[in-house]
Motif scaffolding. Structure first.
Motif, short mmCIF file in Angstrom:
data_model
loop_
_atom_site.label_atom_id
_atom_site.label_comp_id
_atom_site.label_asym_id
_atom_site.label_seq_id
_atom_site.Cartn_x
_atom_site.Cartn_y
_atom_site.Cartn_z
N ASN A 16 0.79 -1.23 0.00
CA ASN A 16 0.00 0.00 0.00
C ASN A 16 0.82 1.28 0.00
O ASN A 16 0.25 2.37 -0.10
CB ASN A 16 -0.94 0.03 1.22
CG ASN A 16 -1.91 -1.13 1.21
OD1 ASN A 16 -2.62 -1.35 0.23
ND2 ASN A 16 -1.93 -1.90 2.29
N TYR A 17 2.16 1.16 0.12
CA TYR A 17 2.95 2.37 0.28
C TYR A 17 4.22 2.32 -0.58
O TYR A 17 4.75 1.24 -0.88
CB TYR A 17 3.37 2.57 1.74
CG TYR A 17 2.21 2.83 2.67
CD1 TYR A 17 1.70 4.12 2.84
CD2 TYR A 17 1.61 1.78 3.38
CE1 TYR A 17 0.64 4.36 3.68
CE2 TYR A 17 0.54 2.02 4.22
CZ TYR A 17 0.06 3.31 4.38
OH TYR A 17 -1.00 3.56 5.21
N GLN A 18 4.68 3.50 -0.94
CA GLN A 18 5.99 3.67 -1.58
C GLN A 18 6.89 4.43 -0.62
O GLN A 18 6.52 5.49 -0.13
CB GLN A 18 5.87 4.43 -2.90
CG GLN A 18 7.23 4.73 -3.55
CD GLN A 18 7.09 5.48 -4.85
OE1 GLN A 18 6.66 4.93 -5.85
NE2 GLN A 18 7.44 6.77 -4.83
N LEU A 19 8.07 3.89 -0.35
CA LEU A 19 8.98 4.50 0.61
C LEU A 19 10.24 4.96 -0.12
O LEU A 19 10.86 4.19 -0.85
CB LEU A 19 9.34 3.49 1.71
CG LEU A 19 10.12 4.06 2.90
CD1 LEU A 19 9.64 3.41 4.19
CD2 LEU A 19 11.61 3.85 2.74
N THR A 20 10.59 6.23 0.07
CA THR A 20 11.76 6.82 -0.58
C THR A 20 12.74 7.31 0.48
O THR A 20 12.35 7.99 1.44
CB THR A 20 11.36 8.01 -1.48
OG1 THR A 20 10.40 7.57 -2.44
CG2 THR A 20 12.58 8.58 -2.20
N VAL A 21 14.01 6.97 0.31
CA VAL A 21 15.07 7.43 1.21
C VAL A 21 16.08 8.22 0.40
O VAL A 21 16.57 7.74 -0.63
CB VAL A 21 15.77 6.25 1.91
CG1 VAL A 21 16.98 6.75 2.70
CG2 VAL A 21 14.81 5.53 2.84
N GLU A 22 16.37 9.45 0.81
CA GLU A 22 17.37 10.29 0.16
C GLU A 22 18.53 10.54 1.13
O GLU A 22 18.30 10.89 2.30
CB GLU A 22 16.77 11.62 -0.28
CG GLU A 22 15.73 11.48 -1.39
CD GLU A 22 15.21 12.82 -1.89
OE1 GLU A 22 15.49 13.83 -1.21
OE2 GLU A 22 14.53 12.85 -2.92
N VAL A 23 19.74 10.38 0.63
CA VAL A 23 20.94 10.54 1.46
C VAL A 23 21.86 11.55 0.79
O VAL A 23 22.25 11.38 -0.37
CB VAL A 23 21.69 9.20 1.64
CG1 VAL A 23 22.89 9.38 2.55
CG2 VAL A 23 20.76 8.14 2.20
N ARG A 24 22.21 12.60 1.51
CA ARG A 24 23.14 13.63 1.02
C ARG A 24 24.35 13.69 1.96
O ARG A 24 24.20 13.57 3.18
CB ARG A 24 22.47 15.01 0.99
CG ARG A 24 21.33 15.13 -0.01
CD ARG A 24 20.66 16.50 0.07
NE ARG A 24 19.66 16.71 -0.96
CZ ARG A 24 18.41 16.27 -0.87
NH1 ARG A 24 18.02 15.62 0.22
NH2 ARG A 24 17.56 16.49 -1.84
N SER A 25 25.52 13.91 1.40
CA SER A 25 26.72 13.98 2.23
C SER A 25 27.58 15.16 1.82
O SER A 25 27.67 15.50 0.64
CB SER A 25 27.53 12.68 2.13
OG SER A 25 28.10 12.56 0.85
N VAL A 26 28.21 15.80 2.82
CA VAL A 26 29.14 16.90 2.61
C VAL A 26 30.35 16.67 3.51
O VAL A 26 30.40 15.73 4.30
CB VAL A 26 28.50 18.27 2.90
CG1 VAL A 26 27.40 18.57 1.90
CG2 VAL A 26 27.95 18.32 4.33
N ASN A 27 31.33 17.56 3.41
CA ASN A 27 32.58 17.41 4.16
C ASN A 27 32.36 17.51 5.67
O ASN A 27 31.56 18.32 6.14
CB ASN A 27 33.58 18.50 3.75
CG ASN A 27 33.86 18.50 2.26
OD1 ASN A 27 33.44 17.59 1.55
ND2 ASN A 27 34.54 19.51 1.80
#
Length: 290
Positions: A16-27
């Motif tokens: 029943n669901y769509q799951l999205t994970v976003e990962v950002r990285s910096v110094n």
């Protein structure tokens, strides 16, 4: 060799669901993982941080998760029977004073506050943990791929700077002996007037030896050669190397500063300034390396 900047997105779906994970990285000097999860997903949040730490060793990591319903949502109707009984009793009391109809209409029941509630079908903890794990793995792998690609670009830039710096140090090495010879010639001219040649020669040898010891930069040059070899070896390693490279930059800067303070040659002075400029550029790029 990896950069510390990058982005990755992972998507997975349940019934029943769509799951999205976003990962950002910096110094960042260390590994810092910041997550934006709902409070009730605490266990999934802890698992996500542990999972990401297996892929990434350094950097500031921001993780955002989004849950979106897909298809028709399943709703469950909940009836508060004790509250209905309470409303019923209150209505019977009112009928003794106020003329009211005995029958209840559906509209009347629906208008009663908190009598009927609707609940969406939520993900179970097991479904949630599995879905997030899959999405995090996908996002982390894409993030690492981007960090590797950028890392290879940084590697070529650093190798170019390193070659330029080595050429300048080689130039300094070739000129390092000229200062002693020039000092000896000047000293010879000044001391010839004070006595016989034998005494002058002895005096010159002593003065030249003291001066040569004072301005000798052979140890600094040898240590720089060693640092160059360590640098070239380190950037071929597959582990986290940013801190090690940063330390090497500091050591190179120390040796070049010492060379500058001992220098008695105008050409070497220019080469030292150029070396510091290149080294500063290298240090800036090293700050981006995991």
């Amino acid at each position: 060799m990896r950069s510390m900047t990058g982005f990755g997105r992972g998507v997975t779906a349940t019934n029943n669901y769509q799951l999205t994970v976003e990962v950002r990285s910096v110094n960042h000097r260390f590994l810092e993982i910041y997550t934006k999860f709902p409070k009730e997903w605490f266990e999934a949040e802890i698992a996500t941080k542990k999972q990401l730490s297996q892929y990434i060793k350094r950097g500031k990591i921001d993780v955002v998760v989004n849950l979106k319903a897909i298809g028709n949502e399943t709703l469950t109707v909940q009836i508060n029977w004790p509250l209905i009984e309470a409303y019923k009793s209150a209505k019977e009391e009112l009928r003794e004073v106020v003329p009211l109809e005995e029958k209840w209409s559906m509209q009347e029941i629906l208008s009663l506050e908190n009598v009927i509630s609707y609940e969406k079908q939520e993900l179970s903890l097991e479904e949630l943990m599995e879905a997030i794990s899959v999405a995090v793995k996908d996002a982390a792998e894409k993030l690492v791929d981007m960090r590797i690609q950028e890392g290879q670009q940084l590697k070529q830039i650093l190798l170019s700077y390193n070659n330029q710096l080595k050429e300048l140090i080689q130039l300094i090495r070739g000129l390092s002996g000229e200062a002693v010879n020039k000092f000896r010639d000047r000293l010879m001219e000044r001391l010839k007037e004070i006595g016989n040649l034998e005494v002058v020669e002895d005096r010159i040898l002593a003065e030249v030896a003291i001066f040569a010891e004072k301005i000798d930069i052979s140890e600094e040059l040898d240590r720089l050669d060693s640092h160059f070899k360590q640098f070239e070896s380190t950037i071929e390693e597959s582990d986290s190397i940013g801190r090690k490279l940063d330390f090497l930059m500091q050591e190179m800067h120390r040796e070049i500063n010492t060379i500058g303070s001992k220098n008695q040659n105008s050409v070497i002075s220019v080469a030292v300034v150029q070396s510091k400029t290149i080294l500063e550029k290298m240090r800036e790029q090293v700050q981006n390396i995991e």
